[in-house]
Scaffold this motif. Structure first.
Motif, PDB file in Angstrom:
ATOM      1  N   GLY A  26      30.918  48.758 -36.697  1.00 53.45           N
ATOM      2  CA  GLY A  26      30.870  47.827 -35.560  1.00 53.45           C
ATOM      3  C   GLY A  26      31.954  46.569 -35.748  1.00 53.45           C
ATOM      4  N   SER A  27      32.443  46.490 -36.830  1.00 54.35           N
ATOM      5  CA  SER A  27      33.415  45.493 -36.946  1.00 54.35           C
ATOM      6  C   SER A  27      34.751  46.020 -37.614  1.00 54.35           C
ATOM      7  N   ASN A  28      35.749  45.269 -37.076  1.00 48.92           N
ATOM      8  CA  ASN A  28      36.977  45.572 -37.586  1.00 48.92           C
ATOM      9  C   ASN A  28      37.641  44.555 -38.723  1.00 48.92           C
ATOM     10  N   LEU A  29      37.061  43.595 -38.615  1.00 52.43           N
ATOM     11  CA  LEU A  29      37.151  42.836 -39.768  1.00 52.43           C
ATOM     12  C   LEU A  29      36.505  43.054 -41.113  1.00 52.43           C
ATOM     13  N   GLY A  30      36.869  42.495 -42.168  1.00 50.57           N
ATOM     14  CA  GLY A  30      36.198  42.640 -43.442  1.00 50.57           C
ATOM     15  C   GLY A  30      34.879  41.816 -43.378  1.00 50.57           C
ATOM     16  N   ILE A  31      34.063  42.191 -44.083  1.00 54.49           N
ATOM     17  CA  ILE A  31      33.023  41.462 -44.320  1.00 54.49           C
ATOM     18  C   ILE A  31      32.785  40.772 -45.579  1.00 54.49           C
ATOM     19  N   ASN A  32      33.011  39.776 -45.801  1.00 56.09           N
ATOM     20  CA  ASN A  32      33.129  39.073 -47.287  1.00 56.09           C
ATOM     21  C   ASN A  32      31.963  39.073 -48.028  1.00 56.09           C
ATOM     22  N   ARG A  33      30.740  38.935 -47.439  1.00 55.28           N
ATOM     23  CA  ARG A  33      29.567  39.038 -48.517  1.00 55.28           C
ATOM     24  C   ARG A  33      28.453  40.066 -48.024  1.00 55.28           C
ATOM     25  N   MET A  34      28.059  40.962 -48.986  1.00 56.27           N
ATOM     26  CA  MET A  34      27.201  42.044 -48.689  1.00 56.27           C
ATOM     27  C   MET A  34      26.111  41.944 -49.648  1.00 56.27           C
ATOM     28  N   ALA A  35      24.931  42.149 -49.322  1.00 53.22           N
ATOM     29  CA  ALA A  35      23.797  41.760 -50.212  1.00 53.22           C
ATOM     30  C   ALA A  35      22.713  42.856 -50.316  1.00 53.22           C
ATOM     31  N   TRP A  36      21.826  43.108 -51.318  1.00 53.05           N
ATOM     32  CA  TRP A  36      20.665  43.755 -51.448  1.00 53.05           C
ATOM     33  C   TRP A  36      19.540  43.063 -51.427  1.00 53.05           C
ATOM     34  N   TYR A  37      18.395  43.089 -50.335  1.00 50.61           N
ATOM     35  CA  TYR A  37      16.974  42.405 -50.935  1.00 50.61           C
ATOM     36  C   TYR A  37      16.052  43.434 -50.877  1.00 50.61           C
ATOM     37  N   ARG A  38      15.001  42.892 -51.349  1.00 49.26           N
ATOM     38  CA  ARG A  38      13.797  43.891 -51.464  1.00 49.26           C
ATOM     39  C   ARG A  38      12.632  43.035 -50.896  1.00 49.26           C
ATOM     40  N   GLN A  39      11.757  43.917 -50.480  1.00 48.14           N
ATOM     41  CA  GLN A  39      10.392  43.103 -49.897  1.00 48.14           C
ATOM     42  C   GLN A  39       9.218  44.075 -49.953  1.00 48.14           C
ATOM     43  N   GLU A  46      13.439  38.997 -51.236  1.00 46.55           N
ATOM     44  CA  GLU A  46      13.917  38.272 -52.194  1.00 46.55           C
ATOM     45  C   GLU A  46      15.333  39.032 -52.387  1.00 46.55           C
ATOM     46  N   LEU A  47      16.166  38.076 -52.840  1.00 45.14           N
ATOM     47  CA  LEU A  47      17.502  38.575 -52.974  1.00 45.14           C
ATOM     48  C   LEU A  47      17.513  39.575 -54.322  1.00 45.14           C
ATOM     49  N   VAL A  48      18.199  40.675 -54.356  1.00 42.08           N
ATOM     50  CA  VAL A  48      18.342  41.447 -55.508  1.00 42.08           C
ATOM     51  C   VAL A  48      19.752  41.307 -56.076  1.00 42.08           C
ATOM     52  N   ALA A  49      20.683  41.377 -55.299  1.00 41.61           N
ATOM     53  CA  ALA A  49      21.999  41.382 -55.967  1.00 41.61           C
ATOM     54  C   ALA A  49      22.865  41.098 -54.602  1.00 41.61           C
ATOM     55  N   SER A  50      24.021  40.400 -54.817  1.00 39.91           N
ATOM     56  CA  SER A  50      25.047  40.025 -53.747  1.00 39.91           C
ATOM     57  C   SER A  50      26.476  40.243 -54.172  1.00 39.91           C
ATOM     58  N   ILE A  51      27.358  40.470 -53.506  1.00 34.36           N
ATOM     59  CA  ILE A  51      28.749  40.614 -53.626  1.00 34.36           C
ATOM     60  C   ILE A  51      29.659  39.843 -52.682  1.00 34.36           C
ATOM     61  N   ALA A  52      30.499  38.986 -53.193  1.00 29.79           N
ATOM     62  CA  ALA A  52      31.255  38.223 -52.217  1.00 29.79           C
ATOM     63  C   ALA A  52      32.604  38.288 -52.218  1.00 29.79           C
ATOM     64  N   GLY A  54      36.355  37.961 -53.533  1.00 30.77           N
ATOM     65  CA  GLY A  54      36.684  38.358 -54.914  1.00 30.77           C
ATOM     66  C   GLY A  54      36.081  39.149 -55.672  1.00 30.77           C
ATOM     67  N   ASP A  55      34.795  40.167 -55.091  1.00 28.98           N
ATOM     68  CA  ASP A  55      34.036  40.724 -55.828  1.00 28.98           C
ATOM     69  C   ASP A  55      33.132  39.572 -56.804  1.00 28.98           C
ATOM     70  N   THR A  56      32.628  38.580 -56.348  1.00 25.29           N
ATOM     71  CA  THR A  56      31.999  37.781 -57.139  1.00 25.29           C
ATOM     72  C   THR A  56      30.691  38.154 -57.055  1.00 25.29           C
ATOM     73  N   THR A  57      29.855  38.576 -57.990  1.00 22.69           N
ATOM     74  CA  THR A  57      28.370  39.159 -57.805  1.00 22.69           C
ATOM     75  C   THR A  57      27.387  38.207 -58.394  1.00 22.69           C
ATOM     76  N   ASN A  58      26.195  38.341 -57.798  1.00 24.88           N
ATOM     77  CA  ASN A  58      25.047  37.648 -58.313  1.00 24.88           C
ATOM     78  C   ASN A  58      23.924  38.329 -58.359  1.00 24.88           C
ATOM     79  N   TYR A  59      22.919  38.216 -59.268  1.00 24.93           N
ATOM     80  CA  TYR A  59      21.738  39.130 -59.420  1.00 24.93           C
ATOM     81  C   TYR A  59      20.372  38.320 -59.800  1.00 24.93           C
ATOM     82  N   ALA A  60      19.300  38.842 -59.330  1.00 25.10           N
ATOM     83  CA  ALA A  60      18.294  38.153 -59.386  1.00 25.10           C
ATOM     84  C   ALA A  60      17.739  38.387 -60.957  1.00 25.10           C
ATOM     85  N   ASP A  61      17.280  37.499 -61.804  1.00 27.15           N
ATOM     86  CA  ASP A  61      17.092  37.564 -63.078  1.00 27.15           C
ATOM     87  C   ASP A  61      16.237  38.853 -63.541  1.00 27.15           C
ATOM     88  N   SER A  62      15.377  39.388 -62.809  1.00 27.99           N
ATOM     89  CA  SER A  62      14.601  40.491 -63.041  1.00 27.99           C
ATOM     90  C   SER A  62      15.561  41.828 -62.967  1.00 27.99           C
TER      91      SER A  62
END
Length: 115
Positions: A26-39, A46-52, A54-62
């Motif tokens: 539904g979007s022709n533009l790149g989406i900079n950040r995508m993430a996974w949450y769980r509930q 809660e945030l599980v992991a994200s990628i932003a 430059g492919d910078t990633t972030n993870y929950a400690d668990s």
């Protein structure tokens, strides 16, 4: 409008692996950040992991050292490789993509890890 479609959930024994995928359309533009949450019902999402950018990633400690988030080959797709799964990883997992000032969510995919 952006639609997020997840796939790849299921039932796995403890120690096993699953890979989730999410495709945004539904979007022709790149989406900079995508993430996974769980509930879990009754608990905060809660945030599980994200990628932003430059492919910078972030993870929950668990999940550090066990889960890996990456971009798929197709545009606006994201993968979550989950290894060494534990029963406490059992949850509904949601794909998230902020875009043009709004938060978009997928319908959720169930991940169940049996002991």
């Amino acid at each position: 409008q952006v639609q997020l479609v997840e796939s790849g959930g299921g039932l796995v024994q403890a120690g096993g692996s699953l890979r989730l995928s999410c495709a945004a359309s539904g979007s022709n533009l790149g989406i900079n950040r995508m993430a996974w949450y769980r509930q879990v019902p009754g608990k905060q999402r809660e945030l599980v992991a994200s990628i932003a950018r430059g492919d910078t990633t972030n993870y929950a400690d668990s999940v550090k050292g066990r889960f890996t988030i990456s971009r798929g080959n197709a545009k606006n797709t994201v993968l979550l490789q989950m290894n060494s799964l534990k029963p406490q990883d059992t949850d509904v997992y949601y794909c998230n993509a902020p875009y043009c000032g709004r938060d978009y969510w997928g319908q959720g995919t169930q991940v169940t890890v049996s002991s």
